[in-house]
Design a protein around this motif. Structure first.
Motif, PDB file in Angstrom:
ATOM      1  N   GLY A  36      94.956 -50.749  83.080  1.00  0.00           N
ATOM      2  CA  GLY A  36      93.771 -50.155  83.674  1.00  0.00           C
ATOM      3  C   GLY A  36      93.998 -48.755  84.211  1.00  0.00           C
ATOM      4  N   ASP A  37      95.275 -48.367  84.390  1.00  0.00           N
ATOM      5  CA  ASP A  37      95.551 -47.014  84.867  1.00  0.00           C
ATOM      6  C   ASP A  37      95.212 -45.997  83.785  1.00  0.00           C
ATOM      7  OD1 ASP A  37      96.393 -47.906  87.298  1.00  0.00           O
ATOM      8  OD2 ASP A  37      98.519 -47.514  86.978  1.00  0.00           O
ATOM      9  N   TYR A  38      94.822 -44.842  84.230  1.00  0.00           N
ATOM     10  CA  TYR A  38      94.498 -43.737  83.338  1.00  0.00           C
ATOM     11  C   TYR A  38      95.675 -42.775  83.369  1.00  0.00           C
ATOM     12  CZ  TYR A  38      91.685 -40.086  81.190  1.00  0.00           C
ATOM     13  OH  TYR A  38      91.209 -39.130  80.340  1.00  0.00           O
ATOM     14  N   ILE A  39      96.273 -42.496  82.190  1.00  0.00           N
ATOM     15  CA  ILE A  39      97.436 -41.621  82.153  1.00  0.00           C
ATOM     16  C   ILE A  39      97.246 -40.498  81.138  1.00  0.00           C
ATOM     17  CG2 ILE A  39      98.996 -43.491  82.863  1.00  0.00           C
ATOM     18  CD1 ILE A  39     100.099 -43.488  79.977  1.00  0.00           C
ATOM     19  N   ILE A  40      98.076 -39.479  81.284  1.00  0.00           N
ATOM     20  CA  ILE A  40      98.166 -38.397  80.308  1.00  0.00           C
ATOM     21  C   ILE A  40      99.632 -38.336  79.898  1.00  0.00           C
ATOM     22  CG2 ILE A  40      97.899 -35.935  79.872  1.00  0.00           C
ATOM     23  CD1 ILE A  40      95.859 -35.883  82.194  1.00  0.00           C
ATOM     24  N   CYS A  41      99.890 -38.522  78.596  1.00  0.00           N
ATOM     25  CA  CYS A  41     101.255 -38.516  78.076  1.00  0.00           C
ATOM     26  C   CYS A  41     101.283 -37.723  76.781  1.00  0.00           C
ATOM     27  CB  CYS A  41     101.729 -39.949  77.835  1.00  0.00           C
ATOM     28  SG  CYS A  41     103.431 -40.039  77.283  1.00  0.00           S
ATOM     29  N   ASP A  42     102.153 -36.743  76.710  1.00  0.00           N
ATOM     30  CA  ASP A  42     102.247 -35.868  75.533  1.00  0.00           C
ATOM     31  C   ASP A  42     100.889 -35.270  75.165  1.00  0.00           C
ATOM     32  OD1 ASP A  42     104.941 -36.121  75.249  1.00  0.00           O
ATOM     33  OD2 ASP A  42     104.868 -37.545  73.577  1.00  0.00           O
ATOM     34  N   GLY A  43     100.095 -34.934  76.154  1.00  0.00           N
ATOM     35  CA  GLY A  43      98.790 -34.331  75.903  1.00  0.00           C
ATOM     36  C   GLY A  43      97.702 -35.320  75.530  1.00  0.00           C
ATOM     37  N   VAL A  44      98.029 -36.605  75.459  1.00  0.00           N
ATOM     38  CA  VAL A  44      97.054 -37.645  75.119  1.00  0.00           C
ATOM     39  C   VAL A  44      96.555 -38.271  76.413  1.00  0.00           C
ATOM     40  CG1 VAL A  44      96.699 -39.847  73.941  1.00  0.00           C
ATOM     41  CG2 VAL A  44      98.211 -38.121  72.938  1.00  0.00           C
ATOM     42  N   ARG A  45      95.224 -38.290  76.557  1.00  0.00           N
ATOM     43  CA  ARG A  45      94.599 -38.886  77.743  1.00  0.00           C
ATOM     44  C   ARG A  45      94.060 -40.254  77.362  1.00  0.00           C
ATOM     45  NH1 ARG A  45      92.857 -34.447  81.256  1.00  0.00           N
ATOM     46  NH2 ARG A  45      91.489 -35.908  82.273  1.00  0.00           N
ATOM     47  N   GLY A  46      94.276 -41.231  78.239  1.00  0.00           N
ATOM     48  CA  GLY A  46      93.727 -42.542  77.938  1.00  0.00           C
ATOM     49  C   GLY A  46      94.027 -43.569  79.005  1.00  0.00           C
ATOM     50  N   LYS A  47      93.525 -44.774  78.743  1.00  0.00           N
ATOM     51  CA  LYS A  47      93.634 -45.888  79.676  1.00  0.00           C
ATOM     52  C   LYS A  47      94.656 -46.890  79.129  1.00  0.00           C
ATOM     53  CE  LYS A  47      90.505 -49.174  81.895  1.00  0.00           C
ATOM     54  NZ  LYS A  47      89.103 -49.610  81.907  1.00  0.00           N
ATOM     55  N   VAL A  48      95.555 -47.331  80.005  1.00  0.00           N
ATOM     56  CA  VAL A  48      96.549 -48.337  79.606  1.00  0.00           C
ATOM     57  C   VAL A  48      95.817 -49.657  79.408  1.00  0.00           C
ATOM     58  CG1 VAL A  48      98.621 -49.595  80.282  1.00  0.00           C
ATOM     59  CG2 VAL A  48      98.394 -47.158  80.856  1.00  0.00           C
ATOM     60  N   SER A  49      95.887 -50.185  78.159  1.00  0.00           N
ATOM     61  CA  SER A  49      95.165 -51.428  77.873  1.00  0.00           C
ATOM     62  C   SER A  49      96.065 -52.658  77.918  1.00  0.00           C
ATOM     63  CB  SER A  49      94.461 -51.340  76.516  1.00  0.00           C
ATOM     64  OG  SER A  49      95.414 -51.115  75.492  1.00  0.00           O
ATOM     65  N   SER A  50      97.357 -52.464  77.640  1.00  0.00           N
ATOM     66  CA  SER A  50      98.271 -53.604  77.754  1.00  0.00           C
ATOM     67  C   SER A  50      99.703 -53.106  77.895  1.00  0.00           C
ATOM     68  CB  SER A  50      98.153 -54.538  76.542  1.00  0.00           C
ATOM     69  OG  SER A  50      98.639 -53.897  75.381  1.00  0.00           O
ATOM     70  N   ILE A  51     100.513 -53.937  78.522  1.00  0.00           N
ATOM     71  CA  ILE A  51     101.937 -53.649  78.693  1.00  0.00           C
ATOM     72  C   ILE A  51     102.677 -54.942  78.388  1.00  0.00           C
ATOM     73  CG2 ILE A  51     103.773 -52.957  80.287  1.00  0.00           C
ATOM     74  CD1 ILE A  51     101.580 -51.631  82.031  1.00  0.00           C
ATOM     75  N   ASN A  52     103.648 -54.849  77.479  1.00  0.00           N
ATOM     76  CA  ASN A  52     104.496 -56.019  77.262  1.00  0.00           C
ATOM     77  C   ASN A  52     105.952 -55.590  77.386  1.00  0.00           C
ATOM     78  OD1 ASN A  52     105.414 -55.081  74.711  1.00  0.00           O
ATOM     79  ND2 ASN A  52     103.627 -55.974  73.710  1.00  0.00           N
ATOM     80  N   TYR A  53     106.845 -56.449  77.032  1.00  0.00           N
ATOM     81  CA  TYR A  53     108.274 -56.199  77.228  1.00  0.00           C
ATOM     82  C   TYR A  53     108.746 -54.939  76.497  1.00  0.00           C
ATOM     83  CZ  TYR A  53     113.285 -56.992  77.339  1.00  0.00           C
ATOM     84  OH  TYR A  53     114.632 -56.846  77.526  1.00  0.00           O
TER      85      TYR A  53
END
Length: 153
Positions: A2-19
């Motif tokens: 659900g966090d909103y991040i900017i990484c390597d110039g790409v903006r977006g919302k974290v939809s899932s995190i796994n191992y």
């Protein structure tokens, strides 16, 4: 998630995190997978961990001879009235530079990270309309060309 991040110039919302990986729903509709080992070696910003607003700096040029104090006041009031900026951080207008064709003003606004793209468009329209409505010229570069005729001898 659900966090909103900017990484390597790409903006977006974290939809899932796994191992092994983190999925990011980018603003352009794409879904990007970052390997966790890669993600943490990159420079990225988490835009929602503090208050969910980001600082944007906009610029506009006004004609020489404009009453800068009045222009600043008009812009601050008009942009604040839109209701799209962070109420705990006031809209600020600063004189940036004296350029060839105009006096450039820097406008600092804090906008919601999720609606930043559309909010900036609304604010830019507001700036244009406010200046237009109050007869404040937004100049554009103009050049004067003189053609000299050489007489034949």
């Amino acid at each position: 998630i659900g966090d909103y991040i900017i990484c390597d110039g790409v903006r977006g919302k974290v939809s899932s995190i796994n191992y092994t990986s983190t999925m990011l729903e980018a603003l352009d509709g794409s879904v990007i997978a970052f390997q966790n080992s890669q993600l943490f070696t990159k420079n990225y910003k988490n835009m929602t961990k503090n208050h969910g607003y980001e600082l944007d700096v906009l610029e506009v040029g006004v004609a020489y001879g404009s009453n800068i104090k009045e222009v600043k006041e008009l812009l601050v009031n008009a942009i604040t009235e839109l209701g799209v900026t962070f109420s705990k951080q006031p809209v600020t207008v600063r004189l940036k530079s004296f350029d060839d064709s105009c006096i450039t003003l820097k406008i600092l606004v804090w906008v919601n990270v999720f609606t930043q793209g559309s909010d900036i468009g609304v604010i830019m329209e507001c700036i244009y309309e406010t200046l237009n409505k109050n007869g404040i010229e937004i100049p554009f570069p103009q050049r004067e060309i003189t053609i000299k005729h050489q007489q034949e001898s």
